[in-house]
Scaffold this active site. Structure first.
Site, short mmCIF file in Angstrom:
data_model
loop_
_atom_site.label_atom_id
_atom_site.label_comp_id
_atom_site.label_asym_id
_atom_site.label_seq_id
_atom_site.Cartn_x
_atom_site.Cartn_y
_atom_site.Cartn_z
N HIS A 93 42.37 40.62 29.94
CA HIS A 93 41.19 39.49 30.38
C HIS A 93 40.87 38.46 32.09
CE1 HIS A 93 38.20 36.12 29.93
NE2 HIS A 93 38.97 34.80 30.58
N ARG A 127 39.26 40.41 39.49
CA ARG A 127 38.85 40.24 38.90
C ARG A 127 38.45 41.74 40.05
NH1 ARG A 127 35.80 38.80 34.57
NH2 ARG A 127 34.16 40.61 34.67
#
Ligand code: ADP
Ligand code: MG
Length: 139
Positions: A117, A87
């Site tokens: 993603h 992330r």
């Protein structure tokens, strides 16, 4: 203890833009190991299933249409603290607010077409990895 895997998809526009190799290079440079990888096109139904936690949100329909509109590359990545570190490597959902040198800042176009993603938890990483890959397809 933090899990060792996360699931990414290189989104259709990033492949069409010719950035698949650049994105994989950034991921490998950051120390992730590719445990499984495939190029495929999701049906609308499969995209709806993958993103079902967002069912009801205003972006659900455009997102699932966009994600089923061309090929994606799905990848299981392995590393210590994989979910959190990935992330950090990709940056915020909106590429315009993402930190310099993050994948979304470099290759994202807008909040929907944001290049990649990344799983948001260890639990979802496992569910998402199982969505795309059998045990025979992992190394
Ligand atoms: P993330 O991918 O950063 O975890 P979310 O899980 O909130 O973000 O959303 C899933 C995906 O839906 C995003 O990556 C993006 O492609 C799309 N999306 C999220 N919010 C919006 C929005 N406000 N408008 C258009 N698309 C969006
Ligand atoms: Mg998410």
């Amino acid at each position: 203890m933090a899990g060792r895997i996360t699931l990414t998809m290189i989104k259709p526009h990033a492949i069409e833009d010719g950035n698949l190799g650049n994105i994989l290079a950034k991921i490998l440079e950051a120390g992730f190991r590719i445990s499984a990888m495939k190029l495929l096109r999701l049906s609308l139904k499969q995209a709806q299933e993958f993103y079902k936690i967002h069912d009801g949100r205003e972006f659900y329909k455009p997102l699932t249409e966009f994600m089923s509109n061309g090929p994606i590359v799905a990848v299981i990545l392995e590393k210590e603290n994989a979910v959190q570190d990935f992330r950090k490597l990709i940056g915020t959902t909106d590429p315009t607010t993402a930190e310099e040198d993050t994948i979304r800042k470099l290759f994202g176009l807008n909040t929907k077409e944001n290049a990649v993603h990344g799983s948001d938890s260890d639990e979802n990483a496992k569910l998402e990895a199982d969505f795309f890959f059998s045990l025979l397809e992992r190394y």
